[in-house]
Design a protein around this motif. Structure first.
Motif, PDB file in Angstrom:
ATOM      1  N   HIS A 101       0.830  -1.198   0.000  1.00 46.77           N
ATOM      2  CA  HIS A 101       0.000   0.000   0.000  1.00 46.77           C
ATOM      3  C   HIS A 101       0.871   1.257   0.000  1.00 46.77           C
ATOM      4  CE1 HIS A 101      -2.602   3.111   1.852  1.00 46.77           C
ATOM      5  NE2 HIS A 101      -3.456   2.614   0.974  1.00 46.77           N
ATOM      6  N   LEU A 102       1.873   1.296   0.861  1.00 43.81           N
ATOM      7  CA  LEU A 102       2.772   2.442   0.945  1.00 43.81           C
ATOM      8  C   LEU A 102       3.483   2.692  -0.383  1.00 43.81           C
ATOM      9  CD1 LEU A 102       4.378   4.560   2.700  1.00 43.81           C
ATOM     10  CD2 LEU A 102       6.040   2.741   3.031  1.00 43.81           C
ATOM     11  N   LEU A 103       4.059   1.655  -0.951  1.00 44.39           N
ATOM     12  CA  LEU A 103       4.804   1.799  -2.200  1.00 44.39           C
ATOM     13  C   LEU A 103       3.891   2.243  -3.345  1.00 44.39           C
ATOM     14  CD1 LEU A 103       7.023  -1.361  -1.809  1.00 44.39           C
ATOM     15  CD2 LEU A 103       7.852   1.003  -1.849  1.00 44.39           C
ATOM     16  N   ARG A 104       2.702   1.693  -3.381  1.00 46.48           N
ATOM     17  CA  ARG A 104       1.749   2.070  -4.430  1.00 46.48           C
ATOM     18  C   ARG A 104       1.358   3.537  -4.292  1.00 46.48           C
ATOM     19  NH1 ARG A 104      -3.619   2.322  -4.546  1.00 46.48           N
ATOM     20  NH2 ARG A 104      -3.924   1.161  -2.607  1.00 46.48           N
ATOM     21  N   LYS A 105       1.078   3.979  -3.072  1.00 45.95           N
ATOM     22  CA  LYS A 105       0.692   5.371  -2.845  1.00 45.95           C
ATOM     23  C   LYS A 105       1.844   6.323  -3.160  1.00 45.95           C
ATOM     24  CE  LYS A 105      -3.560   5.029  -1.632  1.00 45.95           C
ATOM     25  NZ  LYS A 105      -4.616   5.667  -2.430  1.00 45.95           N
ATOM     26  N   GLU A 106       3.076   5.914  -2.854  1.00 44.32           N
ATOM     27  CA  GLU A 106       4.236   6.751  -3.182  1.00 44.32           C
ATOM     28  C   GLU A 106       4.339   7.003  -4.679  1.00 44.32           C
ATOM     29  OE1 GLU A 106       7.247   5.558   0.469  1.00 44.32           O
ATOM     30  OE2 GLU A 106       7.725   4.900  -1.561  1.00 44.32           O
ATOM     31  N   ARG A 107       3.916   6.044  -5.458  1.00 42.26           N
ATOM     32  CA  ARG A 107       3.950   6.194  -6.915  1.00 42.26           C
ATOM     33  C   ARG A 107       2.650   6.756  -7.472  1.00 42.26           C
ATOM     34  NH1 ARG A 107       7.125   1.573 -10.086  1.00 42.26           N
ATOM     35  NH2 ARG A 107       9.113   1.809  -9.046  1.00 42.26           N
ATOM     36  N   ASP A 108       1.720   7.064  -6.589  1.00 42.04           N
ATOM     37  CA  ASP A 108       0.426   7.619  -6.986  1.00 42.04           C
ATOM     38  C   ASP A 108      -0.291   6.706  -7.985  1.00 42.04           C
ATOM     39  OD1 ASP A 108      -1.542   9.553  -6.718  1.00 42.04           O
ATOM     40  OD2 ASP A 108      -0.839  10.669  -8.472  1.00 42.04           O
ATOM     41  N   LEU A 109      -0.313   5.418  -7.668  1.00 41.19           N
ATOM     42  CA  LEU A 109      -0.965   4.431  -8.520  1.00 41.19           C
ATOM     43  C   LEU A 109      -2.248   3.918  -7.884  1.00 41.19           C
ATOM     44  CD1 LEU A 109       2.117   2.204  -9.432  1.00 41.19           C
ATOM     45  CD2 LEU A 109       0.998   3.871 -10.911  1.00 41.19           C
ATOM     46  N   TYR A 119       8.542  -2.331  -7.785  1.00 42.26           N
ATOM     47  CA  TYR A 119       8.696  -1.210  -6.856  1.00 42.26           C
ATOM     48  C   TYR A 119      10.159  -0.855  -6.589  1.00 42.26           C
ATOM     49  CZ  TYR A 119       3.700  -1.237  -5.852  1.00 42.26           C
ATOM     50  OH  TYR A 119       2.328  -1.146  -5.946  1.00 42.26           O
ATOM     51  N   ASN A 120      11.077  -1.609  -7.192  1.00 39.17           N
ATOM     52  CA  ASN A 120      12.511  -1.362  -7.063  1.00 39.17           C
ATOM     53  C   ASN A 120      12.964  -1.379  -5.593  1.00 39.17           C
ATOM     54  OD1 ASN A 120      15.059  -0.943  -8.176  1.00 39.17           O
ATOM     55  ND2 ASN A 120      14.905   1.271  -7.914  1.00 39.17           N
ATOM     56  N   VAL A 121      12.537  -2.413  -4.869  1.00 40.30           N
ATOM     57  CA  VAL A 121      12.931  -2.620  -3.476  1.00 40.30           C
ATOM     58  C   VAL A 121      13.400  -4.066  -3.315  1.00 40.30           C
ATOM     59  CG1 VAL A 121      11.363  -0.878  -2.556  1.00 40.30           C
ATOM     60  CG2 VAL A 121      10.586  -3.243  -2.737  1.00 40.30           C
ATOM     61  N   SER A 122      14.044  -4.354  -2.199  1.00 40.27           N
ATOM     62  CA  SER A 122      14.484  -5.722  -1.940  1.00 40.27           C
ATOM     63  C   SER A 122      13.311  -6.564  -1.443  1.00 40.27           C
ATOM     64  CB  SER A 122      15.600  -5.743  -0.894  1.00 40.27           C
ATOM     65  OG  SER A 122      15.072  -5.405   0.374  1.00 40.27           O
ATOM     66  N   LEU A 123      13.440  -7.851  -1.589  1.00 42.15           N
ATOM     67  CA  LEU A 123      12.427  -8.767  -1.049  1.00 42.15           C
ATOM     68  C   LEU A 123      12.339  -8.626   0.461  1.00 42.15           C
ATOM     69  CD1 LEU A 123      13.010 -12.024  -3.108  1.00 42.15           C
ATOM     70  CD2 LEU A 123      11.012 -10.560  -3.154  1.00 42.15           C
ATOM     71  N   ASP A 124      13.481  -8.472   1.116  1.00 43.53           N
ATOM     72  CA  ASP A 124      13.483  -8.312   2.567  1.00 43.53           C
ATOM     73  C   ASP A 124      12.685  -7.083   2.996  1.00 43.53           C
ATOM     74  OD1 ASP A 124      14.856 -10.622   3.147  1.00 43.53           O
ATOM     75  OD2 ASP A 124      16.800  -9.643   3.365  1.00 43.53           O
ATOM     76  N   TYR A 125      12.821  -5.994   2.262  1.00 43.48           N
ATOM     77  CA  TYR A 125      12.029  -4.813   2.586  1.00 43.48           C
ATOM     78  C   TYR A 125      10.546  -5.081   2.363  1.00 43.48           C
ATOM     79  CZ  TYR A 125       9.878  -0.259   2.488  1.00 43.48           C
ATOM     80  OH  TYR A 125       9.039   0.793   2.749  1.00 43.48           O
ATOM     81  N   LEU A 126      10.229  -5.680   1.247  1.00 40.76           N
ATOM     82  CA  LEU A 126       8.831  -5.920   0.888  1.00 40.76           C
ATOM     83  C   LEU A 126       8.099  -6.745   1.945  1.00 40.76           C
ATOM     84  CD1 LEU A 126       6.919  -5.221  -1.445  1.00 40.76           C
ATOM     85  CD2 LEU A 126       7.547  -7.390  -2.484  1.00 40.76           C
ATOM     86  N   VAL A 127       8.774  -7.742   2.487  1.00 38.85           N
ATOM     87  CA  VAL A 127       8.107  -8.609   3.471  1.00 38.85           C
ATOM     88  C   VAL A 127       8.370  -8.179   4.911  1.00 38.85           C
ATOM     89  CG1 VAL A 127       8.039 -10.577   1.899  1.00 38.85           C
ATOM     90  CG2 VAL A 127       9.947 -10.350   3.501  1.00 38.85           C
ATOM     91  N   GLY A 128       9.079  -7.072   5.099  1.00 33.52           N
ATOM     92  CA  GLY A 128       9.242  -6.533   6.433  1.00 33.52           C
ATOM     93  C   GLY A 128      10.410  -7.056   7.237  1.00 33.52           C
ATOM     94  N   ARG A 129      11.374  -7.697   6.586  1.00 37.00           N
ATOM     95  CA  ARG A 129      12.547  -8.205   7.302  1.00 37.00           C
ATOM     96  C   ARG A 129      13.581  -7.115   7.553  1.00 37.00           C
ATOM     97  NH1 ARG A 129      14.117 -13.979   6.847  1.00 37.00           N
ATOM     98  NH2 ARG A 129      16.161 -13.014   6.690  1.00 37.00           N
ATOM     99  N   THR A 130      13.468  -6.012   6.814  1.00 36.86           N
ATOM    100  CA  THR A 130      14.369  -4.878   6.981  1.00 36.86           C
ATOM    101  C   THR A 130      13.619  -3.602   6.617  1.00 36.86           C
ATOM    102  OG1 THR A 130      16.529  -3.931   6.404  1.00 36.86           O
ATOM    103  CG2 THR A 130      15.330  -5.011   4.639  1.00 36.86           C
ATOM    104  N   ASP A 131      14.122  -2.486   7.101  1.00 37.70           N
ATOM    105  CA  ASP A 131      13.542  -1.203   6.715  1.00 37.70           C
ATOM    106  C   ASP A 131      14.350  -0.521   5.617  1.00 37.70           C
ATOM    107  OD1 ASP A 131      11.378  -1.390   8.454  1.00 37.70           O
ATOM    108  OD2 ASP A 131      12.493  -0.500  10.110  1.00 37.70           O
TER     109      ASP A 131
END
Length: 69
Positions: A9-17, A55-67
């Motif tokens: 949700h956060l990543l989608r809103k950041e891209r205004d999608l 979203y050009n992020v790591s898998l760990d970020y996406l699933v909450g293993r890292t910020d």
């Protein structure tokens, strides 16, 4: 994977999608993407990779293993 819906949700809103545009961009059905954001369904590994790439992020970020994105 409780962080996944929040991160999507956060990543989608950041891209205004909209959910529809995000789903189309990842080449997954809209209803499926909506369920991921609502925590009604968990994606398989290959879909997680698609999401992270989109979203050009790591898998760990996406699933909450890292910020760190």
């Amino acid at each position: 994977m409780t962080k996944l819906p929040e991160r999507l949700h956060l990543l989608r809103k950041e891209r205004d999608l909209t959910q529809l545009l995000a789903a189309e961009g990842m080449n997954i059905p809209f209803s499926t993407y909506r369920r991921y954001e609502k925590n009604e369904r968990e994606p398989i590994a290959s879909v997680l990779v698609q999401m992270a790439d989109f979203y050009n992020v790591s898998l760990d970020y996406l699933v909450g293993r890292t910020d760190e994105r």
